[in-house]
Design a protein around this motif. Structure first.
Motif, PDB file in Angstrom:
ATOM      1  N   PHE A  50      55.850  -3.462  73.250  1.00  0.00           N
ATOM      2  CA  PHE A  50      55.288  -4.678  73.848  1.00  0.00           C
ATOM      3  C   PHE A  50      54.156  -5.226  72.980  1.00  0.00           C
ATOM      4  N   GLY A  51      53.336  -4.336  72.420  1.00  0.00           N
ATOM      5  CA  GLY A  51      52.272  -4.785  71.525  1.00  0.00           C
ATOM      6  C   GLY A  51      52.818  -5.487  70.302  1.00  0.00           C
ATOM      7  N   LEU A  52      53.920  -4.983  69.746  1.00  0.00           N
ATOM      8  CA  LEU A  52      54.546  -5.627  68.585  1.00  0.00           C
ATOM      9  C   LEU A  52      55.106  -6.998  68.943  1.00  0.00           C
ATOM     10  N   VAL A  53      55.788  -7.074  70.083  1.00  0.00           N
ATOM     11  CA  VAL A  53      56.342  -8.365  70.515  1.00  0.00           C
ATOM     12  C   VAL A  53      55.227  -9.369  70.774  1.00  0.00           C
ATOM     13  N   LEU A  54      54.162  -8.913  71.430  1.00  0.00           N
ATOM     14  CA  LEU A  54      53.034  -9.805  71.703  1.00  0.00           C
ATOM     15  C   LEU A  54      52.381 -10.276  70.401  1.00  0.00           C
TER      16      LEU A  54
END
Length: 256
Positions: A50-54
Motif C-alpha cells: 500500500f505504501g508503494l501504491v500510495l
C-alpha cells in the motif's frame, strides 16, 4: 545519437528511482502506523504494498527535492524523511491508544478483563472491550471517510515539514502533548465506568459487612457484568465519536 539514448534513459531511470525512494521513505513509514492502514492484523507485505501504491500515486504532485549526489547526504535525507513519516503516523496511533486504555479500564470495572485476549491494533494483549472498541474505531474511520482526511494530511505534511527539514523540539512537544491527550481522553471517557465501579464496590463492601457468610463476589459478578455492558451500550457511540474527532483534529492540523 543512438549511443546516447541508453545513457540518457539510464540516468532518467536512476533519478526517478531515487526520487521514488525519497517519497516512499515518508509515505511508507507513515503507512506502517496510520490508523486503519497499519493495524496489527494487516500483514507487513500488504502495508508495504500500500505504501508503494500510495507513493506512485502521489509522486507527480509531491515537492520532492533533487536527490543529493553524495551518498551520506542521501542517506541523511532518507533518515529524516523516515522520522517525519513515523511522527505523522505515531500521532494518531498515540491518540488511538486511548481506546486501549479505556478498554482496560472498562474491563476491570465490568469484570471482563482477560490477559490472553489479543489486541487488533497493538502487539500486546488486551481486554475484549478494548478489542471491540478498536475494531469499532477502525470501522468508523472508513465509514466516515476519515481516511480521506488522513491521506490529505499526509500529502499536506510536505508543506509544513518540507523534505529534509525537521523541528525536533516542536515534534517532541507534539508527541508529549498527544500522549497526555490520550490519557486525558481515556480518563474522560472512562468516567461513567469509574463511577459505576465505585458504587458497585461500595455496595459489595456494605453487603459483605451485613452478611459475612455470603459469597458476595460470586453473587455480584454477573450483575456487575450486565451493568458494565449496559453502560457501554449507552455510551459507545459517544466514545467512538470523541475518539474519531480527536484523530481528525490531528490530521487537520496538516491540512489547514
Amino acid at each position: 545519437m543512438s549511443g546516447a539514448d541508453p545513457l540518457l534513459f539510464s540516468a532518467f531511470a536512476e533519478h526517478w528511482l531515487l526520487t521514488a525512494f525519497i517519497a516512499f521513505a515518508r509515505l511508507g513509514s507513515a503507512t506502517l502506523l496510520l490508523p486503519g492502514f497499519g493495524e496489527q492484523a494487516i500483514p507487513p507485505r500488504v502495508k508495504i504494498a500500500f505504501g508503494l501504491v500510495l507513493t506512485l500515486a502521489l509522486m507527480p504532485i509531491l515537492p520532492i527535492p533533487e536527490p543529493p549526489a553524495a551518498l551520506p547526504l542521501f542517506v541523511l535525507l532518507i533518515g529524516l524523511e523516515v522520522m517525519i513519516g513515523i511522527f505523522i503516523g505515531l500521532g494518531a496511533r498515540l491518540l488511538l491508544a486511548a481506546l486501549h486504555i479505556l478498554g482496560a479500564q472498562i474491563g476491570f470495572a465490568a469484570g471482563l478483563s482477560n490477559a490472553f485476549m489479543p489486541n487488533q491494533s497493538n502487539a500486546e494483549s488486551g481486554s475484549a472491550i478494548a478489542a471491540l472498541l478498536m475494531a469499532g474505531a477502525v470501522a468508523l474511520l472508513f465509514a466516515t471517510n476519515l481516511h480521506h482526511v488522513i491521506l490529505s494530511g499526509l500529502l499536506r505534511s510536505y508543506v509544513i515539514l518540507p523534505p529534509g527539514r525537521i523541528i525536533p523540539g516542536d515534534m517532541a512537544d507534539q508527541v508529549a502533548r498527544l500522549g497526555a491527550g490520550a490519557f486525558y481522553i481515556a480518563a474522560t471517557m472512562a468516567a461513567p465506568f469509574f463511577l459505576l465501579s465505585l458504587l458497585v464496590n461500595l455496595g459489595l463492601g456494605v453487603a459483605n459487612r451485613v452478611m459475612p457468610a455470603m459469597q458476595v463476589f460470586f453473587v455480584a459478578a454477573p450483575g456487575l457484568i450486565v451493568l458494565g455492558l449496559g453502560v457501554l451500550a449507552l455510551t459507545i457511540p459517544a466514545l467512538l465519536d470523541l475518539q474519531i474527532e480527536a484523530i481528525a483534529d490531528w490530521y487537520r492540523t496538516f491540512v489547514r
